[in-house]
Design a protein around this motif. Structure first.
Motif, mmCIF file in Angstrom:
data_model
loop_
_atom_site.group_PDB
_atom_site.id
_atom_site.type_symbol
_atom_site.label_atom_id
_atom_site.label_comp_id
_atom_site.label_asym_id
_atom_site.label_seq_id
_atom_site.Cartn_x
_atom_site.Cartn_y
_atom_site.Cartn_z
ATOM 1 N N ASP A 204 0.860 -1.181 0.000
ATOM 2 C CA ASP A 204 0.000 0.000 0.000
ATOM 3 C C ASP A 204 0.900 1.237 0.000
ATOM 4 O OD1 ASP A 204 -1.771 2.043 0.427
ATOM 5 O OD2 ASP A 204 -2.760 1.129 2.162
ATOM 6 N N LYS A 205 1.007 1.904 -1.136
ATOM 7 C CA LYS A 205 1.899 3.062 -1.222
ATOM 8 C C LYS A 205 1.411 4.233 -0.389
ATOM 9 C CE LYS A 205 4.640 3.957 -4.611
ATOM 10 N NZ LYS A 205 5.268 4.309 -5.914
ATOM 11 N N ALA A 206 0.135 4.216 0.020
ATOM 12 C CA ALA A 206 -0.361 5.259 0.920
ATOM 13 C C ALA A 206 0.234 5.099 2.315
ATOM 14 C CB ALA A 206 -1.884 5.222 0.990
ATOM 15 N N LYS A 207 0.733 3.907 2.603
ATOM 16 C CA LYS A 207 1.390 3.628 3.886
ATOM 17 C C LYS A 207 2.820 3.162 3.617
ATOM 18 C CE LYS A 207 -3.015 2.071 5.859
ATOM 19 N NZ LYS A 207 -3.755 0.921 6.456
ATOM 20 N N PHE A 208 3.472 3.872 2.721
ATOM 21 C CA PHE A 208 4.727 3.367 2.174
ATOM 22 C C PHE A 208 5.803 3.154 3.234
ATOM 23 C CE2 PHE A 208 8.788 3.775 -0.103
ATOM 24 C CZ PHE A 208 8.615 2.753 -1.036
ATOM 25 N N ASP A 209 5.986 4.107 4.128
ATOM 26 C CA ASP A 209 7.037 3.965 5.141
ATOM 27 C C ASP A 209 6.802 2.730 6.005
ATOM 28 O OD1 ASP A 209 8.183 6.256 4.158
ATOM 29 O OD2 ASP A 209 7.443 7.559 5.759
ATOM 30 N N GLY A 241 14.039 3.111 1.493
ATOM 31 C CA GLY A 241 12.652 3.331 1.116
ATOM 32 C C GLY A 241 12.489 4.562 0.259
ATOM 33 N N LYS A 242 13.172 5.628 0.609
ATOM 34 C CA LYS A 242 13.088 6.872 -0.159
ATOM 35 C C LYS A 242 13.613 6.677 -1.575
ATOM 36 C CE LYS A 242 14.554 11.739 -0.015
ATOM 37 N NZ LYS A 242 15.331 12.759 0.750
ATOM 38 N N LYS A 243 14.717 5.919 -1.703
ATOM 39 C CA LYS A 243 15.301 5.696 -3.020
ATOM 40 C C LYS A 243 14.449 4.756 -3.867
ATOM 41 C CE LYS A 243 19.685 5.090 -3.500
ATOM 42 N NZ LYS A 243 21.055 4.541 -3.371
ATOM 43 N N LEU A 244 13.831 3.781 -3.208
ATOM 44 C CA LEU A 244 13.069 2.776 -3.945
ATOM 45 C C LEU A 244 11.678 3.249 -4.362
ATOM 46 C CD1 LEU A 244 13.933 -0.454 -1.929
ATOM 47 C CD2 LEU A 244 14.544 0.000 -4.314
ATOM 48 N N LYS A 245 11.124 4.212 -3.633
ATOM 49 C CA LYS A 245 9.724 4.587 -3.845
ATOM 50 C C LYS A 245 9.377 4.884 -5.302
ATOM 51 C CE LYS A 245 5.945 7.277 -1.854
ATOM 52 N NZ LYS A 245 5.555 8.252 -0.806
ATOM 53 N N PRO A 246 10.201 5.618 -6.055
ATOM 54 C CA PRO A 246 9.818 5.913 -7.440
ATOM 55 C C PRO A 246 9.737 4.681 -8.336
ATOM 56 C CG PRO A 246 11.513 7.431 -6.669
ATOM 57 C CD PRO A 246 11.431 6.340 -5.654
ATOM 58 N N ILE A 247 10.383 3.577 -7.948
ATOM 59 C CA ILE A 247 10.373 2.399 -8.817
ATOM 60 C C ILE A 247 9.585 1.245 -8.197
ATOM 61 C CG2 ILE A 247 12.491 2.977 -10.029
ATOM 62 C CD1 ILE A 247 14.003 1.035 -8.240
ATOM 63 N N ILE A 248 8.776 1.562 -7.175
ATOM 64 C CA ILE A 248 7.904 0.558 -6.563
ATOM 65 C C ILE A 248 6.515 0.653 -7.188
ATOM 66 C CG2 ILE A 248 6.716 -0.114 -4.438
ATOM 67 C CD1 ILE A 248 9.607 -0.959 -4.462
#
Length: 378
Positions: A204-209, A241-248
């Motif tokens: 769930d990217k809304a709860k990404f962290d 997590g910050k680095k991966l978020k754009p490619i998740i």
């Protein structure tokens, strides 16, 4: 007497030369994928990379007649000392245009490690086991996928000539993901899908962290008995997590729950190398916009599984394999159907991790790259 001069990386100009050297080394190699320069600068910057919270590193450039002909790092990581043994120093970020420069660079890294009290030298590790470990020794004909290294074939001979011996090989496996599974794998997946105790859900990217923390904490648990394991710290988990978020993409990342408890995960990413190769390492002025557009809904022929794990308490059980195959199959369906991917890569996998090798080989995957880690007594 060598005509190679070594100098430490100190200034901003030095760091630029350190990063830019790769473009000179691989300028005629069509399999090499230029990394994003901003990413490499971030990796070696203590102000940005939280790895430096438990480690220290020195960087050097080798020059001949004013021209940069090589680079190397040497590092001492407190977590490596705790988990791999006292006295274990490492080196990496290694590139060289010739064997003479390579020999002087490796000797320089070893001398610094001795000054730090290290008794063994291991490499290449750039900068940690979670970044780009190992030296490519087979698979030079195929471009590396995202988050994997690429090296000149000559490096192996230069490293061995410096007195290093193999300590471990890391393997990546490639498979055509278009065919649906058959036989044992298909039966295990079908049975798991009917088991009410098992739920496979996309992140769930809304709860990404929160999701990243679940995945990387599972990773720390699942990999804790593996050779080379070094735990990710909370700061590194947040940074990753910050680095991966754009490619998740939620369809490509799943968490398996057993009775409501997260017990396994599989992280799959598009092969971003296909999306950045023509950017030549530059995000500005136009590369950033191009990459953002391409990442809106990427169409890459290849996808990669850099991280996968099952909770340690399930290791050795039939359920562990079943969960792995379920994750593979559910993500495969979306990778082919939604993203039109044709091939997948698993890895890296330790050469003696029979369990993970069996999981990779059952769908018909074969080794496409081998990366070797060397060590030497100082």
């Amino acid at each position: 007497m060598s005509d190679v001069t070594i100098r430490p990386v100190v200034t901003k100009a030095d760091r630029k030369q350190f990063v830019d050297l790769a473009w000179d080394v691989y300028k005629n190699d069509t399999a090499w994928v230029p990394p994003l320069k901003d990413e490499v600068h971030g990796l070696i910057d203590p102000k940005k990379n939280p790895w430096f919270g438990h480690a220290k590193a020195r960087l050097w450039l080798a020059t001949r007649d004013g021209k940069v002909v090589g680079r190397i790092s040497a590092q001492v990581d407190q977590l490596v000392l705790e988990h791999m043994g006292a006295g274990m120093g490492q080196w990496g970020m290694f590139e060289a245009l010739d064997g003479e420069a390579a020999a002087v660079l490796i000797a320089t890294a070893e001398a610094w490690l001795r000054e730090q009290g290290m008794t063994r030298s291991m490499g290449p590790i750039s900068l940690s086991i979670w970044d780009e470990p190992g030296l490519l020794i087979s698979g030079f004909d195929q471009p590396p996928m995202v988050m994997m290294g690429y090296h000149r074939p000559a490096y192996q001979g230069w490293i061995v000539a410096a007195g290093y011996a193999k300590v471990k090989d890391l393997l990546t496996y490639e498979v055509d993901i278009r065919p649906a599974p058959e036989g044992v794998m298909a039966r295990l997946v079908a049975a798991g899908d009917k088991n009410p105790r098992i739920v496979l859900r996309p992140v769930d990217k809304a709860k990404f962290d929160t999701e990243v923390a679940i995945i990387l904490n599972l990773l720390n648990d699942a990999w804790s008995d593996n050779w080379g394991y070094v735990p990710l710290t909370p700061a590194e988990i947040a940074y990753a997590g910050k680095k991966l978020k754009p490619i998740i993409f939620p369809e490509l990342v799943r968490i398996a729950e057993l009775d409501g408890e997260p017990v396994a995960f599989m992280l799959t990413i598009p092969d971003v190398n296909e999306l950045i190769k023509d950017l030549n390492g530059e995000l500005f002025p136009f590369g950033f916009v191009k990459l953002l557009w391409r990442l809106r809904h990427p169409r890459t022929k290849r996808i990669r599984v850099p991280l996968m794990g099952v909770a340690k308490k399930l290791h050795g059980t039939r359920l562990a394999g079943q969960l792995a195959f379920m994750l593979i199959e559910h993500i495969r369906r979306d990778a082919v159907g939604e993203y039109q991917a044709t091939h997948g890569e698993f890895g890296w996998i330790l050469e003696d991790n029979q369990g993970m090798m069996s999981i990779a080989e059952l769908p018909g995957a074969t080794v496409n790259h081998t990366y070797r880690i060397y060590d030497k007594a100082l």
